[in-house]
Write a protein that holds these residues in place. Sequence first.
Motif, PDB file in Angstrom:
ATOM      1  N   PHE A   1       0.846  -1.190   0.000  1.00  0.00           N
ATOM      2  CA  PHE A   1       0.000   0.000   0.000  1.00  0.00           C
ATOM      3  C   PHE A   1       0.883   1.242   0.000  1.00  0.00           C
ATOM      4  O   PHE A   1       2.035   1.209   0.437  1.00  0.00           O
ATOM      5  CB  PHE A   1      -0.901   0.033   1.242  1.00  0.00           C
ATOM      6  CG  PHE A   1      -1.768  -1.172   1.405  1.00  0.00           C
ATOM      7  CD1 PHE A   1      -2.901  -1.343   0.632  1.00  0.00           C
ATOM      8  CD2 PHE A   1      -1.446  -2.153   2.332  1.00  0.00           C
ATOM      9  CE1 PHE A   1      -3.706  -2.458   0.773  1.00  0.00           C
ATOM     10  CE2 PHE A   1      -2.240  -3.277   2.487  1.00  0.00           C
ATOM     11  CZ  PHE A   1      -3.371  -3.431   1.707  1.00  0.00           C
ATOM     12  N   LEU A   2       0.339   2.365  -0.478  1.00  0.00           N
ATOM     13  CA  LEU A   2       1.049   3.634  -0.452  1.00  0.00           C
ATOM     14  C   LEU A   2       0.373   4.520   0.593  1.00  0.00           C
ATOM     15  O   LEU A   2      -0.715   5.062   0.355  1.00  0.00           O
ATOM     16  CB  LEU A   2       1.022   4.299  -1.829  1.00  0.00           C
ATOM     17  CG  LEU A   2       1.888   5.550  -1.981  1.00  0.00           C
ATOM     18  CD1 LEU A   2       3.370   5.198  -1.845  1.00  0.00           C
ATOM     19  CD2 LEU A   2       1.629   6.231  -3.316  1.00  0.00           C
ATOM     20  N   ARG A   3       1.025   4.646   1.750  1.00  0.00           N
ATOM     21  CA  ARG A   3       0.480   5.458   2.849  1.00  0.00           C
ATOM     22  C   ARG A   3       0.873   6.919   2.652  1.00  0.00           C
ATOM     23  O   ARG A   3       2.050   7.269   2.741  1.00  0.00           O
ATOM     24  CB  ARG A   3       1.012   4.974   4.196  1.00  0.00           C
ATOM     25  CG  ARG A   3       0.384   3.694   4.725  1.00  0.00           C
ATOM     26  CD  ARG A   3       0.941   3.398   6.103  1.00  0.00           C
ATOM     27  NE  ARG A   3       0.333   2.228   6.699  1.00  0.00           N
ATOM     28  CZ  ARG A   3      -0.768   2.238   7.460  1.00  0.00           C
ATOM     29  NH1 ARG A   3      -1.368   3.392   7.702  1.00  0.00           N
ATOM     30  NH2 ARG A   3      -1.239   1.128   7.969  1.00  0.00           N
ATOM     31  N   LEU A   4      -0.110   7.770   2.394  1.00  0.00           N
ATOM     32  CA  LEU A   4       0.167   9.195   2.261  1.00  0.00           C
ATOM     33  C   LEU A   4       0.651   9.757   3.596  1.00  0.00           C
ATOM     34  O   LEU A   4       0.175   9.351   4.660  1.00  0.00           O
ATOM     35  CB  LEU A   4      -1.091   9.924   1.794  1.00  0.00           C
ATOM     36  CG  LEU A   4      -1.644   9.466   0.441  1.00  0.00           C
ATOM     37  CD1 LEU A   4      -2.982  10.136   0.149  1.00  0.00           C
ATOM     38  CD2 LEU A   4      -0.655   9.747  -0.682  1.00  0.00           C
ATOM     39  N   ALA A   5       1.590  10.687   3.525  1.00  0.00           N
ATOM     40  CA  ALA A   5       2.172  11.237   4.747  1.00  0.00           C
ATOM     41  C   ALA A   5       1.128  12.037   5.528  1.00  0.00           C
ATOM     42  O   ALA A   5       0.489  12.939   4.973  1.00  0.00           O
ATOM     43  CB  ALA A   5       3.361  12.119   4.397  1.00  0.00           C
ATOM     44  N   PRO A   6       0.952  11.747   6.808  1.00  0.00           N
ATOM     45  CA  PRO A   6      -0.144  12.365   7.566  1.00  0.00           C
ATOM     46  C   PRO A   6       0.028  13.852   7.857  1.00  0.00           C
ATOM     47  O   PRO A   6      -0.955  14.594   7.867  1.00  0.00           O
ATOM     48  CB  PRO A   6      -0.181  11.543   8.870  1.00  0.00           C
ATOM     49  CG  PRO A   6       1.165  10.912   8.977  1.00  0.00           C
ATOM     50  CD  PRO A   6       1.639  10.697   7.577  1.00  0.00           C
ATOM     51  N   GLU A   7       1.263  14.318   8.096  1.00  0.00           N
ATOM     52  CA  GLU A   7       1.438  15.717   8.505  1.00  0.00           C
ATOM     53  C   GLU A   7       1.035  16.688   7.397  1.00  0.00           C
ATOM     54  O   GLU A   7       0.200  17.587   7.620  1.00  0.00           O
ATOM     55  CB  GLU A   7       2.876  15.964   8.959  1.00  0.00           C
ATOM     56  CG  GLU A   7       3.248  15.282  10.256  1.00  0.00           C
ATOM     57  CD  GLU A   7       3.587  13.806  10.058  1.00  0.00           C
ATOM     58  OE1 GLU A   7       3.671  13.364   8.888  1.00  0.00           O
ATOM     59  OE2 GLU A   7       3.773  13.100  11.065  1.00  0.00           O
ATOM     60  N   PRO A   8       1.578  16.570   6.183  1.00  0.00           N
ATOM     61  CA  PRO A   8       1.129  17.493   5.123  1.00  0.00           C
ATOM     62  C   PRO A   8      -0.332  17.251   4.740  1.00  0.00           C
ATOM     63  O   PRO A   8      -1.044  18.208   4.391  1.00  0.00           O
ATOM     64  CB  PRO A   8       2.079  17.211   3.967  1.00  0.00           C
ATOM     65  CG  PRO A   8       2.652  15.863   4.237  1.00  0.00           C
ATOM     66  CD  PRO A   8       2.699  15.728   5.721  1.00  0.00           C
ATOM     67  N   TRP A   9      -0.771  15.996   4.791  1.00  0.00           N
ATOM     68  CA  TRP A   9      -2.155  15.688   4.415  1.00  0.00           C
ATOM     69  C   TRP A   9      -3.145  16.435   5.303  1.00  0.00           C
ATOM     70  O   TRP A   9      -4.181  16.915   4.835  1.00  0.00           O
ATOM     71  CB  TRP A   9      -2.392  14.180   4.510  1.00  0.00           C
ATOM     72  CG  TRP A   9      -3.745  13.734   4.055  1.00  0.00           C
ATOM     73  CD1 TRP A   9      -4.808  13.384   4.840  1.00  0.00           C
ATOM     74  CD2 TRP A   9      -4.198  13.571   2.696  1.00  0.00           C
ATOM     75  NE1 TRP A   9      -5.884  13.013   4.069  1.00  0.00           N
ATOM     76  CE2 TRP A   9      -5.535  13.120   2.751  1.00  0.00           C
ATOM     77  CE3 TRP A   9      -3.594  13.766   1.458  1.00  0.00           C
ATOM     78  CZ2 TRP A   9      -6.267  12.867   1.592  1.00  0.00           C
ATOM     79  CZ3 TRP A   9      -4.333  13.514   0.313  1.00  0.00           C
ATOM     80  CH2 TRP A   9      -5.660  13.069   0.381  1.00  0.00           C
ATOM     81  N   ALA A  10      -2.833  16.556   6.571  1.00  0.00           N
ATOM     82  CA  ALA A  10      -3.729  17.231   7.511  1.00  0.00           C
ATOM     83  C   ALA A  10      -3.884  18.714   7.191  1.00  0.00           C
ATOM     84  O   ALA A  10      -4.853  19.348   7.635  1.00  0.00           O
ATOM     85  CB  ALA A  10      -3.209  17.055   8.942  1.00  0.00           C
ATOM     86  N   LYS A  11      -2.962  19.281   6.418  1.00  0.00           N
ATOM     87  CA  LYS A  11      -3.036  20.706   6.077  1.00  0.00           C
ATOM     88  C   LYS A  11      -3.931  20.962   4.866  1.00  0.00           C
ATOM     89  O   LYS A  11      -4.231  22.124   4.557  1.00  0.00           O
ATOM     90  CB  LYS A  11      -1.627  21.242   5.790  1.00  0.00           C
ATOM     91  CG  LYS A  11      -0.683  21.143   6.982  1.00  0.00           C
ATOM     92  CD  LYS A  11       0.719  21.585   6.606  1.00  0.00           C
ATOM     93  CE  LYS A  11       1.688  21.408   7.769  1.00  0.00           C
ATOM     94  NZ  LYS A  11       3.077  21.777   7.389  1.00  0.00           N
ATOM     95  N   ALA A  12      -4.347  19.916   4.161  1.00  0.00           N
ATOM     96  CA  ALA A  12      -5.208  20.088   2.985  1.00  0.00           C
ATOM     97  C   ALA A  12      -6.638  20.372   3.423  1.00  0.00           C
ATOM     98  O   ALA A  12      -7.144  19.780   4.378  1.00  0.00           O
ATOM     99  CB  ALA A  12      -5.166  18.835   2.116  1.00  0.00           C
TER     100      ALA A  12
END
Length: 474
Positions: free
Chosen positions: A234-245
Motif C-alpha cells: 500500500f502507499l500510505r500518504l504522509a499524515p502531517e502534510p495531508w492534515a493541512k489540505a
Amino acid sequence: MTNITPLVLCGGSGTRLWPLSRKSYPKQFSPLMGQDSLFQQAATRLSGPGFGRPVVVTNAEFRFIVVEQLAAARIDPGAILIEPSGRNTAPAILAATLQLAAQDPQALILVAPSDHVVPQAQAFRDAVMAAVPAAKAGRIVTFGIQPDRPETGYGWLELSAPPRDGQTQPLLRFVEKPDAARAKAMLEAGTFLWNAGIFLFSAQTLLNAFAAHAPDLISPVADAVELAEVDLGFLRLAPEPWAKARDISIDYAVMEQAANLDVLPFSAGWSDLGDWDAVWREADARDGAGNVTHGEAVSIGCADSLLRSENEGQVVVGIGLQDMIAVAMPDAVLIAPRSRAQDVKQAVAVLKDTKARQAEHFPRDHRPWGWFETLALSDRFQVKRIVVKPGAALSLQSHVHRAEHWIVVSGTARVTVGGRVSLVSENQSVFIPLGEKHRLENPGKLPMVLIEVQTGAYLGEDDIVRYEDIYARR
C-alpha cells in the motif's frame, strides 16, 4: 488502444443505508444488489479492453478488505493509496492524479465512486470510450444521468440543449440538490441531467484545473504523495502534510469553477443506491404486489415494501405493510416508510449522540486475518466467535485486563502461549492467562472457527499490546 486508468474512490460511510452500512463497514463492501459487493461490481465494470489496472483511494481500516474483494473478483489493482484521514474527494483525487501524472502527464483517468449501481456495464464502458476524444482535447468530461423522476437527493447538471445520448455537450452549470418543485421543473425542462460524480480527464488537465481554482491544495497533497511510505504494497500518504489540505469536494474545489467541462449523457440505467428506497426501486425481483424481500423475509398482505433479513436464522415477517422498509440486523432493526428513507441518517446521528455502538460499528468486525463477532457481553465476560482465514495469523499480543479461553469449533489452530507452540484441533481448548504473550494462527487450507471466552475487569478492543504483526498494523 486507449488505456484509461480507473480511479475508484472507496471511502464514505453510507449512513442512509444504516443498519447495513456503517462507518466500520460501509455499503460499498456489501452485496446489496447481487452476489458481489458494490465495490467489486464497480471494479469489474471498469475493467476489460481499454482500461488499465484500477487505482484505489481508501483508508487504513478498509485496505485489506479492498485487497481481499479485488482478489475475489480476480482484479489485479494498481496503486492503493491510504488516506491518513478523510479530507473529502478533492484531495483524494488530486493525490492519485499526482501519482499517475509522475508516470505519464497525459494519462487518462476515470474517477468513479465505488458504491454505484450500473446494470448495463458494457453500455457504460461504451459511454466512457465515447468521451475519450473530448478528454484528450483537454476537456473534463462528467457523466450526466437521464432523469426519470423529480429526484431531490441528487445534484443536477444543466445543459444548453436537450441531451444527446453518447455525445459530449458543454456544461452550463451545476445545480445543488433541489426542492421538490425545482426538481419537477428541471425534469420537465428536458435540459437537465443528474450529477453522477463520475469524471474523465487527462492528468495534466486536472492538475491545470487545480492550479487555477484550488492552488492551496497542491502543496500539502503533493508533499503527502512525495513523503508517502510503501507499506505491505500500500502507499500510505504522509499524515502531517495531508492534515493541512482543506476538507472539500472536487465539485466545490474545481468542477463548479472550471470552464472546460463537458457532459456525456447516459440513459442506460444508474443509481447511487443512496437510501433504502433506491434499493427497493433498483431491485429486479419483486412479487406481484411490488414487494422486495432478501434473506429470511416473509411478506403477508404487504405492498410495495422492502423486507430484508441480514442474519441467518433471523426471520423478518411483514403483515399488511404498505410502502414500508424493514431491515433487520443482529443488533439493530430499522422500520420506516419508504418516503422517509432519506431521514435514516437522522437515526444514526441520534444513536451517535447516545454513544450507541450500533451507530458506527458493524456487528461483525473485519480484520485482515478474518473476522469476529460478539455473541454475549456482560459484566466481566464476553463471548466471541472468531473466524481466521487459511494461512492467516493474529498478532503476537498480550492483554493487561483480561484472560481468554479458546475452544476450536472447526479446523486446527496453531497457538502460541508464552514460549510454547501447539496445535489445537476441533473440540480442544487452551487457556491464555492475563498478561501472557500469545498468538493464534490458521495453518490449514480452510477457515478456522473458534469460540473465545474473555474474562476480566475491562474487555475493550484497545486492551491489546502488540509485539509482532504480519499486517503492520499501528
